[in-house]
Scaffold this motif. Structure first.
Motif, short mmCIF file in Angstrom:
data_model
loop_
_atom_site.label_atom_id
_atom_site.label_comp_id
_atom_site.label_asym_id
_atom_site.label_seq_id
_atom_site.Cartn_x
_atom_site.Cartn_y
_atom_site.Cartn_z
N GLU A 143 0.84 -1.21 0.00
CA GLU A 143 0.00 0.00 0.00
C GLU A 143 0.88 1.26 0.00
O GLU A 143 0.66 2.17 -0.80
CB GLU A 143 -0.93 -0.01 1.23
N GLN A 147 1.24 4.20 -2.76
CA GLN A 147 0.94 5.58 -2.36
C GLN A 147 2.07 6.54 -2.72
O GLN A 147 1.83 7.70 -3.04
CB GLN A 147 0.65 5.64 -0.86
N LYS A 151 -2.21 8.62 -6.07
CA LYS A 151 -3.38 8.36 -5.25
C LYS A 151 -3.71 6.86 -5.24
O LYS A 151 -3.82 6.24 -6.31
CB LYS A 151 -4.57 9.15 -5.80
N THR A 152 -3.85 6.30 -4.05
CA THR A 152 -4.11 4.86 -3.94
C THR A 152 -5.25 4.61 -2.96
O THR A 152 -5.25 5.14 -1.86
CB THR A 152 -2.83 4.14 -3.44
N THR A 153 -6.20 3.81 -3.39
CA THR A 153 -7.30 3.42 -2.51
C THR A 153 -7.24 1.91 -2.32
O THR A 153 -7.12 1.17 -3.30
CB THR A 153 -8.67 3.77 -3.17
#
Ligand SMILES: Cc1cc2nc3c(=O)[nH]c(=O)nc-3n(C[C@H](O)[C@H](O)[C@H](O)COP(=O)(O)OP(=O)(O)OC[C@H]3O[C@@H](n4cnc5c(N)ncnc54)[C@H](O)[C@@H]3O)c2cc1C
Ligand code: FES
Length: 243
Positions: A143, A147, A151-153
């Motif tokens: 993660e 990032q 943008k990382t979800t």
């Protein structure tokens, strides 16, 4: 195409998921989305995507699901791996320009090839967003690495980390021109239907030879034909395959 990799390091990145960094025989530029067919036991090979390449170092990230991946996860520094590759066709990053809005969607063991893909796109000045789906908090890996690129979800099916649900809960199709995805078939099937102009899917089905000779990996096409995932793919335009 056949080469002997030397294990440099191994670490656990999530429950049952291993990161293996190996040295290539020679430094290579590798298009993102390609894979290596790694020998396990005396006869068999297992396809594993290339998660990262730095000069002569190559990184694999994989989940232990059976004997082959358990064997790979037990390797130690200085052990050798008989590898075929890089094989297959990767994501068409040369066809993507800086004006396009790109989303990378990965599910579970489909996340690894998207990491090198996002790295290479960001180096080219393309702004990318990542949506990474996992079952539960303890399965989540990379993660922070994603990032650092954009943008990382993260979504988890049980809601124990990030947004609860499948990757599609975080997807806003109207915000993207290009979708690059890899993951389980139901996820890819659902992404196939999304109203995004350019969609590329990487299919990780079971393989035999890995080089187009055995037909173990065929996938149907809308015209009634078939493609071989190993040599025609694993990356296809969404409209090229029936999932
Ligand atoms: C192009 C490609 C790239 C891949 N990249 C990665 C990667 O980066 N990281 C990663 O963790 N995995 C990746 N995989 C999947 C990986 O190859 C399999 O998990 C591995 O071959 C399983 O081998 P095994 O000997 O451990 O399990 P096996 O003993 O062969 O199988 C254990 C169980 O898992 C099922 N299974 C095995 N392979 C698959 C599959 N591909 N899809 C669905 N079910 C399967 C079997 O039917 C069986 O029930 C990739 C697959 C492909 C085709
Ligand atoms: S794995 Fe043999 S043809 Fe694809």
């Amino acid at each position: 195409m056949k080469q002997l990799l030397t294990v440099v390091s191994r670490r656990t990145v999530a429950q049952g998921a291993t990161e293996l960094v190996c040295r290539l025989e020679q430094p290579q530029d590798i298009a993102p989305g390609r894979f290596m067919h790694l020998r396990v036991g005396p006869l068999l090979r297992r396809p594993i995507s290339i998660a990262r390449v730095d000069h002569d170092l190559i990184t694999f990230l994989f989940k232990e699901i059976g004997q082959g991946t358990a064997e790979l996860a037990s390797l130690r520094p200085d052990d050798k791996i008989d590898a075929l590759g890089p094989l297959g066709n990767g994501f068409p990053i040369n066809a993507i320009n800086r004006d396009q809005r790109v989303v990378l969607v990965g599910g579970g063991i489909g996340v690894p090839p998207l990491y090198e893909t996002m790295r290479q796109l960001v180096v080219r000045g393309v702004t990318c967003e990542a949506i990474l789906g996992f079952d539960t908090a303890t399965s989540v890996f990379y993660e922070a690495e994603f990032q650092a690129l954009g943008k990382t979800t993260v979504t988890t099916v049980d809601g124990t980390h990030g947004t609860k649900g499948f990757v599609t809960v975080a997807l806003r199709p109207e915000s993207y021109d290009v979708l690059l995805a890899c993951g389980p078939e139901p996820m890819l099937r659902s992404l196939q239907q999304q109203p995004i102009e350019h969609k590329y899917l990487s299919i990780e089905n079971r393989m035999g030879c890995g080089i187009g000779a055995c037909f173990a990996c065929v996938c149907k096409t809308p015209t009634g034909g078939y493609v071989k995932t190993c040599s025609d793919g694993p990356v296809f335009r969404a409209e090229e395959v029936v999932l």
